[in-house]
Design a protein around this motif. Structure first.
Motif, PDB file in Angstrom:
ATOM      1  N   VAL A 256       0.842  -1.194   0.000  1.00  5.06           N
ATOM      2  CA  VAL A 256       0.000   0.000   0.000  1.00  5.06           C
ATOM      3  C   VAL A 256       0.881   1.250   0.000  1.00  5.06           C
ATOM      4  CG1 VAL A 256      -1.794   1.249   1.270  1.00  5.06           C
ATOM      5  CG2 VAL A 256      -1.764  -1.253   1.306  1.00  5.06           C
ATOM      6  N   TYR A 257       0.797   2.040  -1.087  1.00  5.63           N
ATOM      7  CA  TYR A 257       1.581   3.270  -1.204  1.00  5.63           C
ATOM      8  C   TYR A 257       0.685   4.476  -0.904  1.00  5.63           C
ATOM      9  CZ  TYR A 257       5.035   0.233  -3.299  1.00  5.63           C
ATOM     10  OH  TYR A 257       5.940  -0.773  -3.503  1.00  5.63           O
ATOM     11  N   LEU A 258       1.241   5.441  -0.193  1.00  2.99           N
ATOM     12  CA  LEU A 258       0.430   6.522   0.385  1.00  2.99           C
ATOM     13  C   LEU A 258       0.570   7.856  -0.349  1.00  2.99           C
ATOM     14  CD1 LEU A 258       1.531   5.763   4.057  1.00  2.99           C
ATOM     15  CD2 LEU A 258      -0.587   5.001   2.985  1.00  2.99           C
ATOM     16  N   LYS A 259      -0.528   8.609  -0.357  1.00  8.18           N
ATOM     17  CA  LYS A 259      -0.482  10.015  -0.805  1.00  8.18           C
ATOM     18  C   LYS A 259       0.006  10.878   0.346  1.00  8.18           C
ATOM     19  CE  LYS A 259      -4.654   9.636  -3.584  1.00  8.18           C
ATOM     20  NZ  LYS A 259      -6.085   9.904  -3.511  1.00  8.18           N
ATOM     21  N   GLN A 260      -0.470  10.544   1.555  1.00  6.04           N
ATOM     22  CA  GLN A 260      -0.042  11.253   2.758  1.00  6.04           C
ATOM     23  C   GLN A 260       0.143  10.243   3.877  1.00  6.04           C
ATOM     24  OE1 GLN A 260      -3.541  13.332   2.033  1.00  6.04           O
ATOM     25  NE2 GLN A 260      -4.414  13.016   4.072  1.00  6.04           N
ATOM     26  N   ASP A 261       1.032  10.583   4.783  1.00  4.96           N
ATOM     27  CA  ASP A 261       1.418   9.621   5.814  1.00  4.96           C
ATOM     28  C   ASP A 261       0.265   9.316   6.778  1.00  4.96           C
ATOM     29  OD1 ASP A 261       3.362   7.941   6.922  1.00  4.96           O
ATOM     30  OD2 ASP A 261       3.749   9.381   8.531  1.00  4.96           O
ATOM     31  N   ILE A 262       0.078   8.029   7.078  1.00  8.02           N
ATOM     32  CA  ILE A 262      -0.858   7.626   8.133  1.00  8.02           C
ATOM     33  C   ILE A 262      -0.175   6.585   9.021  1.00  8.02           C
ATOM     34  CG2 ILE A 262      -3.051   8.118   6.964  1.00  8.02           C
ATOM     35  CD1 ILE A 262      -3.206   5.163   6.176  1.00  8.02           C
ATOM     36  N   ALA A 263      -0.603   6.533  10.272  1.00  9.66           N
ATOM     37  CA  ALA A 263      -0.006   5.596  11.225  1.00  9.66           C
ATOM     38  C   ALA A 263      -0.559   4.195  10.997  1.00  9.66           C
ATOM     39  CB  ALA A 263      -0.316   6.047  12.651  1.00  9.66           C
ATOM     40  N   ALA A 264       0.237   3.189  11.353  1.00 10.74           N
ATOM     41  CA  ALA A 264      -0.177   1.788  11.219  1.00 10.74           C
ATOM     42  C   ALA A 264      -1.459   1.531  12.020  1.00 10.74           C
ATOM     43  CB  ALA A 264       0.947   0.880  11.696  1.00 10.74           C
ATOM     44  N   LYS A 265      -1.511   2.122  13.204  1.00 13.06           N
ATOM     45  CA  LYS A 265      -2.672   1.949  14.092  1.00 13.06           C
ATOM     46  C   LYS A 265      -3.954   2.452  13.416  1.00 13.06           C
ATOM     47  CE  LYS A 265      -4.173   3.533  18.674  1.00 13.06           C
ATOM     48  NZ  LYS A 265      -3.799   4.415  19.794  1.00 13.06           N
ATOM     49  N   GLU A 266      -3.838   3.591  12.760  1.00  8.69           N
ATOM     50  CA  GLU A 266      -4.985   4.209  12.076  1.00  8.69           C
ATOM     51  C   GLU A 266      -5.497   3.320  10.935  1.00  8.69           C
ATOM     52  OE1 GLU A 266      -5.734   8.303   9.560  1.00  8.69           O
ATOM     53  OE2 GLU A 266      -4.027   8.254  10.939  1.00  8.69           O
ATOM     54  N   LEU A 267      -4.561   2.789  10.154  1.00 12.23           N
ATOM     55  CA  LEU A 267      -4.948   1.916   9.038  1.00 12.23           C
ATOM     56  C   LEU A 267      -5.585   0.631   9.557  1.00 12.23           C
ATOM     57  CD1 LEU A 267      -4.938   1.479   5.948  1.00 12.23           C
ATOM     58  CD2 LEU A 267      -2.693   0.426   6.187  1.00 12.23           C
ATOM     59  N   ASN A 268      -5.004   0.080  10.613  1.00 12.66           N
ATOM     60  CA  ASN A 268      -5.529  -1.157  11.199  1.00 12.66           C
ATOM     61  C   ASN A 268      -6.967  -0.958  11.702  1.00 12.66           C
ATOM     62  OD1 ASN A 268      -5.433  -3.823  11.959  1.00 12.66           O
ATOM     63  ND2 ASN A 268      -4.269  -3.457  13.832  1.00 12.66           N
ATOM     64  N   SER A 269      -7.205   0.174  12.387  1.00 12.37           N
ATOM     65  CA  SER A 269      -8.542   0.482  12.907  1.00 12.37           C
ATOM     66  C   SER A 269      -9.551   0.615  11.771  1.00 12.37           C
ATOM     67  CB  SER A 269      -8.525   1.787  13.708  1.00 12.37           C
ATOM     68  OG  SER A 269      -7.694   1.652  14.826  1.00 12.37           O
ATOM     69  N   TYR A 270      -9.130   1.313  10.717  1.00 11.66           N
ATOM     70  CA  TYR A 270     -10.007   1.520   9.558  1.00 11.66           C
ATOM     71  C   TYR A 270     -10.430   0.175   8.953  1.00 11.66           C
ATOM     72  CZ  TYR A 270     -11.142   2.369   4.635  1.00 11.66           C
ATOM     73  OH  TYR A 270     -11.747   2.356   3.396  1.00 11.66           O
ATOM     74  N   LEU A 271      -9.452  -0.726   8.784  1.00 13.46           N
ATOM     75  CA  LEU A 271      -9.754  -2.031   8.173  1.00 13.46           C
ATOM     76  C   LEU A 271     -10.601  -2.894   9.107  1.00 13.46           C
ATOM     77  CD1 LEU A 271      -6.293  -2.678   6.486  1.00 13.46           C
ATOM     78  CD2 LEU A 271      -8.457  -2.214   5.312  1.00 13.46           C
ATOM     79  N   PHE A 272     -10.376  -2.777  10.409  1.00 16.41           N
ATOM     80  CA  PHE A 272     -11.160  -3.550  11.388  1.00 16.41           C
ATOM     81  C   PHE A 272     -12.633  -3.124  11.346  1.00 16.41           C
ATOM     82  CE2 PHE A 272     -12.488  -4.836  15.724  1.00 16.41           C
ATOM     83  CZ  PHE A 272     -12.123  -6.181  15.650  1.00 16.41           C
ATOM     84  N   GLU A 273     -12.828  -1.813  11.147  1.00 21.01           N
ATOM     85  CA  GLU A 273     -14.208  -1.300  11.006  1.00 21.01           C
ATOM     86  C   GLU A 273     -14.882  -1.864   9.760  1.00 21.01           C
ATOM     87  OE1 GLU A 273     -13.803   2.950  11.003  1.00 21.01           O
ATOM     88  OE2 GLU A 273     -13.129   2.983  13.100  1.00 21.01           O
ATOM     89  N   GLN A 274     -14.071  -2.188   8.746  1.00 22.76           N
ATOM     90  CA  GLN A 274     -14.610  -2.794   7.510  1.00 22.76           C
ATOM     91  C   GLN A 274     -14.696  -4.320   7.638  1.00 22.76           C
ATOM     92  OE1 GLN A 274     -15.199  -0.550   4.784  1.00 22.76           O
ATOM     93  NE2 GLN A 274     -14.646   0.993   6.304  1.00 22.76           N
ATOM     94  N   LYS A 275     -14.525  -4.798   8.881  1.00 25.07           N
ATOM     95  CA  LYS A 275     -14.599  -6.233   9.203  1.00 25.07           C
ATOM     96  C   LYS A 275     -13.487  -7.043   8.521  1.00 25.07           C
ATOM     97  CE  LYS A 275     -19.519  -6.304  10.307  1.00 25.07           C
ATOM     98  NZ  LYS A 275     -19.659  -4.867  10.413  1.00 25.07           N
ATOM     99  N   ILE A 276     -12.312  -6.392   8.396  1.00 25.61           N
ATOM    100  CA  ILE A 276     -11.144  -7.086   7.841  1.00 25.61           C
ATOM    101  C   ILE A 276     -10.100  -7.222   8.946  1.00 25.61           C
ATOM    102  CG2 ILE A 276      -9.238  -6.951   6.170  1.00 25.61           C
ATOM    103  CD1 ILE A 276     -11.237  -5.233   4.451  1.00 25.61           C
TER     104      ILE A 276
END
Length: 298
Positions: A256-276
């Motif tokens: 996953v390549y980024l346009k702007q920096d995000i933290a690992a924790k933030e990405l993990n939370s986002y995907l967990f909300e999508q039930k992944i």
């Protein structure tokens, strides 16, 4: 922070057709270690030659220490090694450096101090011709430091050295920098620049492709490695995230390549909300080598 050297729109054309340096501009600030990085023939040595007054520029400008002093006087505060070390072979290291002191008007007391800095004090009474290539290079650095310059300029300082010799030069550069001397070194070795430099200027065929901190060059191109049971669902969720630029697959992992920096924790939370649920999540940084290859591939 004080500017030691400012280069503006510098050009050098040899024999009316070889454009060795093309419109190069950058600044050297006090207290940093700068690397001019580029393959052979990229204009590194020509640029250094111009600012040291041994090569005439075609156009553009440069100024030392804010332009307060003429180049001739400014160069008295510069230490430089831009060619192979050249000393008298049958004289000792101490005798050679004392001769340099006479030319520079520097007290002889500096000789032992600088020989100790480069690890040659115990060999000071040995003739120069008995020195290995690495020792000769270290003696050249000692010689360039005799007048306590504000900036030390090194052109390919580890060329031709074995791994031990390279490490010794690298360690010496770090010590000199820690004492407050600004350093500008030209190199085609990415490893050298990544390990000792705080800032980098990337040249290719005379053109400047990048200037800035080494940290920013690497940090700005971090990416995530992800793995999940449901790869297709993962990819779909990632495509909808506003900070993600592109997604690639490699050996069963999703990159996953980024346009702007995000933290690992933030990405993990986002995907967990999508039930992944992720079974693998690593944030990686491109090495300077990968960055350099990306910059120069075109």
């Amino acid at each position: 922070m004080e500017t030691i050297l400012k280069i503006t729109n510098l050009n050098k054309i040899f024999n009316k057709h070889l454009h060795a340096v093309k419109n190069v501009s950058f600044e050297i600030k006090k207290g940093n270690v700068y690397g001019i990085l580029g393959p052979n023939g990229s204009g590194k040595s020509t640029t250094l030659g111009i600012v040291l007054n041994v090569v005439n520029k075609t156009s553009g400008d440069f100024e030392w220490f804010g332009g307060k002093v003429a180049t001739h006087d400014a160069l008295k505060k510069v230490g430089a090694i831009i060619e192979r070390p050249n000393f008298y072979p049958y004289m000792t290291a101490k005798e050679n450096l004392e001769l340099v002191c006479k030319i520079k008007g520097t007290p002889f007391s500096k000789v032992d101090e600088k020989l100790e800095l480069v690890g040659l004090l115990e060999r000071k009474n040995d003739k120069f011709k008995t020195y290995s290539l690495g020792m000769k290079q270290r003696l050249a650095i000692a010689s360039a430091l005799l007048n306590d310059p504000e900036i030390l300029i090194l052109d390919e300082p580890t060329n031709g050295l074995d791994p031990q010799g390279i490490r010794q030069i690298r360690d010496i550069i770090k010590v000199i920098a820690s004492q407050g001397t600004t350093i500008l070194l030209a190199s085609h070795l990415l490893d050298e620049v990544e390990k000792v430099c705080s800032h980098v200027v990337v040249l290719r065929k005379g053109e400047m492709l990048y200037q800035g901190s080494v940290h920013d060059m690497i940090e700005n191109n971090s990416f995530f490695e992800l793995k999940s049971d449901n790869k297709e669902q993962l990819k779909l969720a990632l495509q909808n995230h506003p900070s993600i630029e592109k997604i690639e697959e490699e050996e069963g992992k999703v990159l996953v390549y980024l346009k702007q920096d995000i933290a690992a924790k933030e990405l993990n939370s986002y995907l967990f909300e999508q039930k992944i649920v992720l079974e693998h999540l690593v944030k990686r940084k491109n090495s300077l080598e990968e960055q350099f290859l990306e910059l120069t591939k075109n």
